[in-house]
Design an enzyme around this catalytic site. Structure first.
Site, PDB file in Angstrom:
ATOM      1  N   GLU A   1       0.858  -1.191   0.000  1.00  0.00           N
ATOM      2  CA  GLU A   1       0.000   0.000   0.000  1.00  0.00           C
ATOM      3  C   GLU A   1       0.890   1.235   0.000  1.00  0.00           C
ATOM      4  OE1 GLU A   1      -3.070  -0.099   2.990  1.00  0.00           O
ATOM      5  OE2 GLU A   1      -4.017  -1.855   2.098  1.00  0.00           O
TER       6      GLU A   1
ATOM      7  N   HIS B   1      -9.261   9.945   2.617  1.00  0.00           N
ATOM      8  CA  HIS B   1      -8.849   8.850   1.735  1.00  0.00           C
ATOM      9  C   HIS B   1      -9.065   9.311   0.302  1.00  0.00           C
ATOM     10  CE1 HIS B   1      -8.450   4.903  -0.073  1.00  0.00           C
ATOM     11  NE2 HIS B   1      -8.062   4.428   1.091  1.00  0.00           N
TER      12      HIS B   1
ATOM     13  N   ARG C   1      -0.762   9.186   1.485  1.00  0.00           N
ATOM     14  CA  ARG C   1      -2.206   9.356   1.282  1.00  0.00           C
ATOM     15  C   ARG C   1      -2.628  10.821   1.191  1.00  0.00           C
ATOM     16  NH1 ARG C   1      -5.749   5.544   5.001  1.00  0.00           N
ATOM     17  NH2 ARG C   1      -4.853   3.981   3.630  1.00  0.00           N
TER      18      ARG C   1
ATOM     19  N   HIS D   1     -11.670  10.024   6.374  1.00  0.00           N
ATOM     20  CA  HIS D   1     -11.418   8.591   6.583  1.00  0.00           C
ATOM     21  C   HIS D   1     -10.921   8.275   7.991  1.00  0.00           C
ATOM     22  CE1 HIS D   1     -10.455   4.511   5.447  1.00  0.00           C
ATOM     23  NE2 HIS D   1      -9.173   4.679   5.731  1.00  0.00           N
TER      24      HIS D   1
ATOM     25  N   ARG E   1      -1.434   9.370   8.716  1.00  0.00           N
ATOM     26  CA  ARG E   1      -1.275   7.961   9.083  1.00  0.00           C
ATOM     27  C   ARG E   1      -0.833   7.130   7.880  1.00  0.00           C
ATOM     28  NH1 ARG E   1      -4.485   3.604   8.520  1.00  0.00           N
ATOM     29  NH2 ARG E   1      -6.373   4.800   8.079  1.00  0.00           N
TER      30      ARG E   1
END
Ligand code: SIN
Length: 509
Positions: free
Chosen positions: A110, A228, A271, A332, A367
């Site tokens: 990811e 997100h 992200r 998110h 995060r």
């Protein structure tokens, strides 16, 4: 033995309850929906851990710190990454069936991970698999469970900041009771409902954080909300996991161009970078969503590897194997929350916080993907150990953040917009969303203060949730206004440094 009241039943609350009962405590779990109904259940991509031969804890630490944009607590990150592998082994022992490949644990990639260390279960149903296993184990234990029960307030010995001695709870059916406890552990998740577009379920109204604030607990980093980049651009904002990009899907604009191709990390950049780039691209094309192109992965692979997303996409009448699907950013994950030490202890004796509602310092300003389930498991284990010594507590002032009660009362201004949850969510999206500036934040603070000054007393659950969202929105907007520099998910378009940083500028041009 202590009486332990756990509020919430995601991975953090369930793990804590299991550990606490195993340690001989008398445990009661209060949860807003059915047991296990939480943000955890919606987690798709997986859980990150340095469990594989060519990986290392040091590499996981380094990726987490880099994604966190300089705001992580390095010791908290070390704890997370070093203790994570053991917590994963325990989850397996408790019955979580992580996916395997050729007899070994399968592991995917990811964003912003330098190694494919993401375990998954049920393809893209990792949270649901963890939740089901933990709920099943908890049902076998001697634990009192109140489902569909709502946390109204924390009870303290003698007012805000003094020892927490229980909680006032509205039970299913409406009866209001006081549950006495030697320790209350908040595991109440995030507050995606601060925004009109969120991957979170309707229950994510930040009740635990709001109650902790009223009880005098320090909150920290509340301005740091993660968006997100890829939720389906349809009502409900169904999450389309980063793992899909990890398997090779790409983002395209309305002209069919890959707008992330020139950014460091491309579609797997951190992200916050990808979310802002999507946001900016949508802005450039008049609000039209960008698309996620997974067509190269093939129908068979998509259905097998991502069964939940495949079903959701097809239920919406889209065929993502044949054509790209529209995606948009959505709220998110909350990096901020109730400030805790490395044992889940808050600034208020008797009150602990774990999981998304806690600010442990592991996430910094952004995060790292798939670190949230890990955080829930690691800090639940530590908080359960801390229950053995409820007299030991962080020294006052040693935790970061502020106590809301110390914030001066706002003057009662008038606003032409009446307070509704929808109005609050729109205000947060417009002024305290992916891109912020001083003027917008000042106006948002004034409106929120005016709403707070004229808010009627909460009566039913919906109005208690509204009051919680309003308290948290004020804290978030005020903290965002007080942080003039862009960092991670907190992006100030009026920060002169923003324009000088190519990745940030790319996201706001
Ligand atoms: C995702 O599957 O993209 C979400 C994973 C996460 O939030 O860490």
């Amino acid at each position: 033995m202590s009486r332990v009241l756990v509020v919430g039943s995601g991975i953090a609350g369930l793990s804590l309850a299991l550990d606490a009962v195993a340690a001989g405590h008398e445990v009661t779990v209060v949860t807003k929906g059915e047991l296990g109904q939480s943000n955890t259940r919606y987690a798709q991509g997986g859980v990150a851990a340095a469990l594989f031969p060519d990986d290392s804890v040091a590499s996981h630490v380094s990726d987490t710190l880099a994604a966190g944009a300089g705001l992580c607590d390095p010791e908290a990150v070390r704890v997370l990454c070093a203790e994570g592998p053991d917590r994963i082994r325990e989850l397996i022992d408790l019955g979580v069936a992580f996916d395997t490949h050729d007899g070994e644990l399968a592991h995917g990639l990811e964003a912003a991970h330098s190694f494919p260390r993401i375990l998954h279960a049920g393809g893209d149903a990792t949270g649901a698999a963890i939740s089901s296993a933990l709920v099943a184990r908890l049902r076998e234990r001697d634990v009192a469970v109140h489902e569909h029960a709502f946390l109204l307030a924390l009870r303290t010995e003698a007012g805000p900041g003094t020892r927490v001695v229980g909680a006032e709870v509205e039970l299913d059916g409406g009866a209001r009771v006081l549950l006495d406890a030697d320790a209350v552990v908040l595991a109440t998740g995030g507050a995606g409902q601060l925004y009109p577009f969120t991957s979170n379920p309707a229950a994510a109204t930040g009740d635990g954080v709001a109650c902790a604030a009223r009880a005098g607990a320090r909150l920290a980093d509340v301005e740091l909300y993660q968006f997100h980049p890829t939720t389906l651009a349809l009502p409900g904002n169904f999450l389309v996991s980063e793992a899909v990009r990890g398997e090779g899907a790409v983002l395209r604009n309305a002209a069919g161009e890959r707008f992330m191709a020139d950014v460091d990390g491309a579609e797997l950049a951190p992200r916050d970078v990808v979310a802002r780039a999507v946001f900016a691209e949508m802005d450039r094309q008049g609000g039209v969503p960008v698309v996620l192109d997974a067509t190269a992965l093939g129908a068979e692979f998509l259905a097998a590897r991502f069964p939940s997303i495949d079903a959701a996409v097809r239920a919406a009448g889209l065929d993502w194997a044949a054509e790209p699907v529209p995606v948009t950013p959505a709220a998110h994950y909350w990096m901020g929350g109730v400030a805790t030490d490395l044992w889940g202890r808050t600034s208020v004796p008797g009150l602990l916080a774990i999981g998304e509602c806690a600010r442990t310092g592991v996430h910094g300003a952004n995060r790292l993907a798939s670190n949230s389930l890990l955080e829930g498991a690691v800090f639940a284990d530590r908080a359960a150990r801390a229950l053995g010594d409820l007299d030991s507590w962080p020294t006052p002032g040693s935790l970061p953040g502020t106590v809301l009660a110390d914030t001066p009362a706002a003057p009662a201004l008038a606003t032409s917009v009446p307070f509704t949850r929808a109005a609050l969510q729109q205000l947060m999206w417009d002024a305290v969303g992916l891109v912020r500036d001083g003027e917008g934040l000042a106006a948002a603070v004034a409106t929120l203060d005016a709403w707070a000054a004229s808010a009627p007393a909460a009566t039913d659950r919906a109005s208690h949730e509204d009051a919680n969202l309003l308290l948290l929105a004020r804290a978030c907007a005020r903290a965002a206004a007080d942080r003039p520099r862009s960092v991670g998910a907190h992006h100030r378009s009026d920060d002169p440094a923003t324009a000088r940083t190519p990745q940030l500028a790319a996201a706001t041009r």
